[in-house]
Motif scaffolding. Sequence first.
Motif, PDB file in Angstrom:
ATOM      1  N   SER A 215       5.286  25.827 -10.816  1.00  0.00           N
ATOM      2  CA  SER A 215       3.935  25.330 -10.556  1.00  0.00           C
ATOM      3  C   SER A 215       3.692  25.095  -9.077  1.00  0.00           C
ATOM      4  O   SER A 215       2.596  25.298  -8.570  1.00  0.00           O
ATOM      5  CB  SER A 215       3.691  24.033 -11.323  1.00  0.00           C
ATOM      6  OG  SER A 215       3.570  24.290 -12.704  1.00  0.00           O
ATOM      7  N   THR A 550       1.190  34.368 -17.616  1.00  0.00           N
ATOM      8  CA  THR A 550       0.837  34.014 -16.247  1.00  0.00           C
ATOM      9  C   THR A 550       0.655  35.284 -15.430  1.00  0.00           C
ATOM     10  O   THR A 550       1.058  36.374 -15.845  1.00  0.00           O
ATOM     11  CB  THR A 550       1.925  33.140 -15.609  1.00  0.00           C
ATOM     12  OG1 THR A 550       3.194  33.816 -15.712  1.00  0.00           O
ATOM     13  CG2 THR A 550       2.028  31.801 -16.324  1.00  0.00           C
ATOM     14  N   ARG A 552      -1.078  37.092 -11.375  1.00  0.00           N
ATOM     15  CA  ARG A 552      -1.635  37.000 -10.035  1.00  0.00           C
ATOM     16  C   ARG A 552      -2.551  38.191  -9.793  1.00  0.00           C
ATOM     17  O   ARG A 552      -2.266  39.309 -10.232  1.00  0.00           O
ATOM     18  CB  ARG A 552      -0.514  36.996  -8.983  1.00  0.00           C
ATOM     19  CG  ARG A 552      -1.020  37.104  -7.541  1.00  0.00           C
ATOM     20  CD  ARG A 552       0.100  36.891  -6.528  1.00  0.00           C
ATOM     21  NE  ARG A 552       1.103  37.943  -6.527  1.00  0.00           N
ATOM     22  CZ  ARG A 552       2.261  37.865  -5.892  1.00  0.00           C
ATOM     23  NH1 ARG A 552       2.593  36.757  -5.265  1.00  0.00           N
ATOM     24  NH2 ARG A 552       3.110  38.869  -5.924  1.00  0.00           N
ATOM     25  N   TYR A 569      -5.583  34.731  -6.606  1.00  0.00           N
ATOM     26  CA  TYR A 569      -5.657  33.757  -7.695  1.00  0.00           C
ATOM     27  C   TYR A 569      -4.383  33.931  -8.492  1.00  0.00           C
ATOM     28  O   TYR A 569      -4.037  35.048  -8.907  1.00  0.00           O
ATOM     29  CB  TYR A 569      -6.881  34.029  -8.580  1.00  0.00           C
ATOM     30  CG  TYR A 569      -6.901  33.205  -9.857  1.00  0.00           C
ATOM     31  CD1 TYR A 569      -7.343  31.890  -9.846  1.00  0.00           C
ATOM     32  CD2 TYR A 569      -6.460  33.752 -11.063  1.00  0.00           C
ATOM     33  CE1 TYR A 569      -7.358  31.130 -11.016  1.00  0.00           C
ATOM     34  CE2 TYR A 569      -6.468  33.003 -12.238  1.00  0.00           C
ATOM     35  CZ  TYR A 569      -6.923  31.692 -12.204  1.00  0.00           C
ATOM     36  OH  TYR A 569      -6.935  30.933 -13.357  1.00  0.00           O
ATOM     37  N   THR A 571      -1.380  31.943 -11.346  1.00  0.00           N
ATOM     38  CA  THR A 571      -1.177  30.899 -12.354  1.00  0.00           C
ATOM     39  C   THR A 571       0.307  30.643 -12.554  1.00  0.00           C
ATOM     40  O   THR A 571       1.161  31.467 -12.224  1.00  0.00           O
ATOM     41  CB  THR A 571      -1.816  31.290 -13.694  1.00  0.00           C
ATOM     42  OG1 THR A 571      -1.203  32.503 -14.176  1.00  0.00           O
ATOM     43  CG2 THR A 571      -3.307  31.515 -13.547  1.00  0.00           C
ATOM     44  N   THR A 593       0.001  23.761 -17.348  1.00  0.00           N
ATOM     45  CA  THR A 593      -0.530  24.981 -16.741  1.00  0.00           C
ATOM     46  C   THR A 593      -1.019  24.664 -15.336  1.00  0.00           C
ATOM     47  O   THR A 593      -1.461  23.547 -15.052  1.00  0.00           O
ATOM     48  CB  THR A 593      -1.685  25.566 -17.557  1.00  0.00           C
ATOM     49  OG1 THR A 593      -2.744  24.592 -17.654  1.00  0.00           O
ATOM     50  CG2 THR A 593      -1.224  25.952 -18.953  1.00  0.00           C
ATOM     51  N   SER A 594      -0.930  25.624 -14.464  1.00  0.00           N
ATOM     52  CA  SER A 594      -1.378  25.446 -13.089  1.00  0.00           C
ATOM     53  C   SER A 594      -2.016  26.731 -12.596  1.00  0.00           C
ATOM     54  O   SER A 594      -1.725  27.825 -13.083  1.00  0.00           O
ATOM     55  CB  SER A 594      -0.211  25.054 -12.181  1.00  0.00           C
ATOM     56  OG  SER A 594       0.833  26.008 -12.274  1.00  0.00           O
ATOM     57  N   ARG A 595      -2.912  26.553 -11.634  1.00  0.00           N
ATOM     58  CA  ARG A 595      -3.537  27.724 -11.011  1.00  0.00           C
ATOM     59  C   ARG A 595      -3.792  27.411  -9.544  1.00  0.00           C
ATOM     60  O   ARG A 595      -3.873  26.256  -9.134  1.00  0.00           O
ATOM     61  CB  ARG A 595      -4.844  28.084 -11.719  1.00  0.00           C
ATOM     62  CG  ARG A 595      -5.922  26.996 -11.689  1.00  0.00           C
ATOM     63  CD  ARG A 595      -6.874  27.183 -10.509  1.00  0.00           C
ATOM     64  NE  ARG A 595      -7.912  26.157 -10.459  1.00  0.00           N
ATOM     65  CZ  ARG A 595      -8.153  25.436  -9.385  1.00  0.00           C
ATOM     66  NH1 ARG A 595      -7.424  25.576  -8.315  1.00  0.00           N
ATOM     67  NH2 ARG A 595      -9.129  24.531  -9.391  1.00  0.00           N
ATOM     68  N   ARG A 621      -3.085  21.404 -11.531  1.00  0.00           N
ATOM     69  CA  ARG A 621      -2.055  21.387 -12.570  1.00  0.00           C
ATOM     70  C   ARG A 621      -2.512  20.447 -13.674  1.00  0.00           C
ATOM     71  O   ARG A 621      -2.861  19.293 -13.418  1.00  0.00           O
ATOM     72  CB  ARG A 621      -0.722  20.917 -11.981  1.00  0.00           C
ATOM     73  CG  ARG A 621       0.458  20.941 -12.942  1.00  0.00           C
ATOM     74  CD  ARG A 621       1.761  20.698 -12.183  1.00  0.00           C
ATOM     75  NE  ARG A 621       2.914  20.698 -13.071  1.00  0.00           N
ATOM     76  CZ  ARG A 621       3.655  19.641 -13.355  1.00  0.00           C
ATOM     77  NH1 ARG A 621       3.354  18.458 -12.817  1.00  0.00           N
ATOM     78  NH2 ARG A 621       4.695  19.722 -14.162  1.00  0.00           N
TER      79      ARG A 621
END
Length: 795
Positions: A215, A550, A552, A569, A571, A593-595, A621
Motif C-alpha cells: 500500500s 490490482t 496501474r 493511477y 492500486t 484497498t489503496s489507490r 487507503r
Amino acid sequence: MSPASAGHPRRNVLLASSFLVSAFAIDISTAQAQQQQPAASDRLPAIEVSPPTRNNRTQIKPSRDTGAKPRRAASRQVTSLPAQPKQDAQSPDAQRAQTPLNTGGVAESASRLGLTVREIPATVDVVGEQKIREQGYRTVSDVAQGAVGVTSGDNPAEPSAFSMRGFTNSQINVLYNGIKIGPQNMTSRVMDTANLESVEFLKGPSSLLSGEGASGGAINFVTKQPQTGPVRNEADFSYDSLSSFRSHYGSGGSTNVQGLDYRFDISRSSLNGFVDDTNTKTLDVSGQLNYRISDSLKIWGAIEYKEDRSKAYWGVPLVSTAFSGSHATTGIVSGSYVSNYNGTHLGPVTIDDRTFNTNYNVVDNNNKAQELWLRGGFELKLAPDLTLKSQVYGYGAERSWFNNEVEAFNANLNQVDRERFYVAHDQKLAGNITDLTWDTSISGFDNRLVTTLAASDLDFTRPGAANFPHDLVSLVDPARGEYGLLTTQQQTARIDNESLSFEDRLKLTRTFALVGGLRVEHIGLDRNSTDVTGAEKASFPFSKSWAPVTGRIGYTWEAVPGLTFFSQYATGADVSANNSFLLAPTQPLDLTTSRTYETGVKHLFWGNKAEWSFSAYDILRKNVYAAAGGMQLNIAGREEAKGVELAASVRLTEAWRVWGNVAYVDAHYADFDFIGGSFSGNTPPNVPRVVANAGTSYRFATVWPVEVGLTGRHVGDRYNTDANTVTLNAYTVADVYAFVDIPKSVFSAVDQTRLTFRVRNLTDKRYAIWGDPFYPDQVLLGAPRTYEISAAFKW
C-alpha cells in the motif's frame, strides 16, 4: 515441500506446473545449443535476466521505427555471447554511464518491462553501490538516508522498518531480489550493505509488482551480480569509536569455462551500540553463477546464507518532567502522556539524561536469526521477439526474540515497569516466477507485453510466550536481572499464493508511451493456535482466502530530449488487520484497498551532469486497522496522504558535486472513531511532514587525490502513537568524511586503495529516531557522535 502442504492439491499442481515449464524450456534449449549459433539479427531482444542486475547502466539498440538510428532501449542487453565486460563502478566509463539520480538504471521492483527509471510512470529511487560506499551506509536502515522522503528505525521488534509517503512497516513490501517473503514487521532483519549492489524504493501503492502488502510502496534489496570480463577482487574494513568492526571480501568475473561468470561475497560485522551491553553481529555469504550456454540461453544459480545476533536496545522510557527535575532534557520529546501500560498520568514528559546509555533489557537477552536462500533459473529465446524467463526459489528462516520488551515509567511508584516477551519463527517458503515477454508492433507502434505467472507455498510456525514475567526496576542504574520462567504456546500459518499479471508498454510516438498492467491474485490462509497444553483455542483453526485485483495505468512523455513528464493511477491491497501471520478469527478478514494518483517530471540535462525530478501524489487507503499498544488493533477507517517530492543532483565541475532532496507529506486518518473519542485528523506514527537531505563533495587534484564531503539531514516532528499526544521532536544531523585514493605505484599488487575518515552526527545531536506504537511508553534514541576509519582495496 513440507508434509503440511500435501492437503492442498491445487497449490501443488500450480507449483509443479511452474517447475515443469522450467524443465520443458531447458529441454528445448539443450537441443538448440547443439545447433548452429543464430545470426546477430536473431539474438535475444533487450530483456533483463532475472534476478535484477546493475542499476547504473543504460543500453542502446536500433529503433524499430527509425531504422538504424539508435534510441534508448526498453531495457539492458542480455549478458550473452558476445558480451562486453561489465565496468567497474569506479572507472571513468562507468561514472559517465551513471546519471546523477540513477534514473538510467533498471529497477525490476518497479517494472518487469525492463524500463529505465526515467521510462516508468512512477517515482523510483535507486541508491546504488557507489553512493552506499561513499556515504558510508552500513545497514539497510542507513540506506534510507539516501532516498527521498524515507525514514527508518531499527526497532528490534521490527528491524529495518521504513516510513515513506505516510505509510510504515508492513504497509511497505520488502523484497529480496524481487521476491517477497512476508510482512516486513514479521520477517525483516538487520542487514549489512556489503553484499548489496543497490536498494530500490518504489513509492506509493504497487501491488501490481509485488502483490499484497504494497500500500505504501516496495523496497527491494539487490545482491551483487556476476560480471563478464577479468576477475576483480575487493576487500573492505572499518572500525569506529564504539569499537564496531566490519569486514568484506568480494570477487567476480569470468572463469576459464567459456560463458561462465561468477560472483562471491562474504561480509561480517560487529556493530556496538551506544547503550550499555548492546551489540549486533551479522554474517552474510552470497554467491551466484551465470552460464551463457548460447546466444539463446542463459542459466543461473544463486545461494545466500545470512545470520544476525543481537543484544538489543529496546529504547528509553518516557519520564515525567517533574520527576526528572534538573535531569530533564528538551528538544527530544514533548507533550503529555498517560501510560498505556500502567495507566499512570505522567503529565509533561521528557527523556531523563541519566538514561541515555541505560540498558533495561535482561542480561540473558538475545535476538537472532538464520536465513538461507536458494535461487535458480534461466532465460530462453523462443523466437526473435519472444523470451521466456523463469526462476525457482526456496527460502528458510529461523528467528527468535528473548527479551524484556516493555519499559514503562510508573508515575505512582517512580519506577519502571518491565515485562518479558518471547517468540520464535520457523519459516519455509518455495515458489516459482515465470515471465513471457513479447516484443511486437501494433498498427506500427512498438509494444512490449510481459505475462507473469507466479506461485508460492509458505509454512510458518510461531511458538511464543504464554506467560509474561513482570517486575519493577529503578529508572537509574536498574538491576537488569534475568528473563525468568518461560511457558510457551504455538501458532501456525500456511499461506498459498498464486498470481497472473500482465504489464504492457505501447509507444504511440517516439516520445509518448502508455504503460499499464493488471494483477489477479489468490491468497489462501490456514491458521491455527494452541495454548500451553496443546489444545486448540476458541474459533481455531480457520481458513480464509482473498482474490485482490490490482493494477496501474500511466504515461510517459519525453517533451524534449531528457525532459520526461509522467502520470499514473495505481492500486494496492493488503490484509487489514495487521498481517496474515497474526490474523485472528475475531478480526474482520477483509482486505485493505489503496489507490494513488501521481504526476511528475524527470529531467536529465547539461550533458548528463545534472538531473532533477518532481512528483506530486494523492494516496487513499480504506478499511485500515492501526496499532493501539499492547498488541491491540483499532479500526481506523481511512488513511489519506498527499504530498510532493523534489530531488536534484549536479556535477558542477569534474571535482565538485552537489545534491539535495526534500519531501513534504500531509498524512492523516479519517473516520477513525471509537468509544470515548476519535483520532480522525491525527497523523500516523513515525510519519514526519518534512524530510530533507543535502550534500556536497569536492575532490582535490593532489598527487594522492583527496575528496571531502558533507551531508545533512532534517527530519520533522513525528508522533509515537495515533493519539498524537507525544511528539518526537524534529532533528537535524550532519556527517562529514574525507578519503584519499592511494595510487597503484604505492601498493603494486593493489589497483585501487582508499582510506576514509568519517564523523557521524558531527554536532552530537540527541534525538528520538523511532517509536513503536505497540510499545508507546518508550522511544528509540539516535546514535551520538562517532568516528570511523575504513580502508578499501580493489585488485
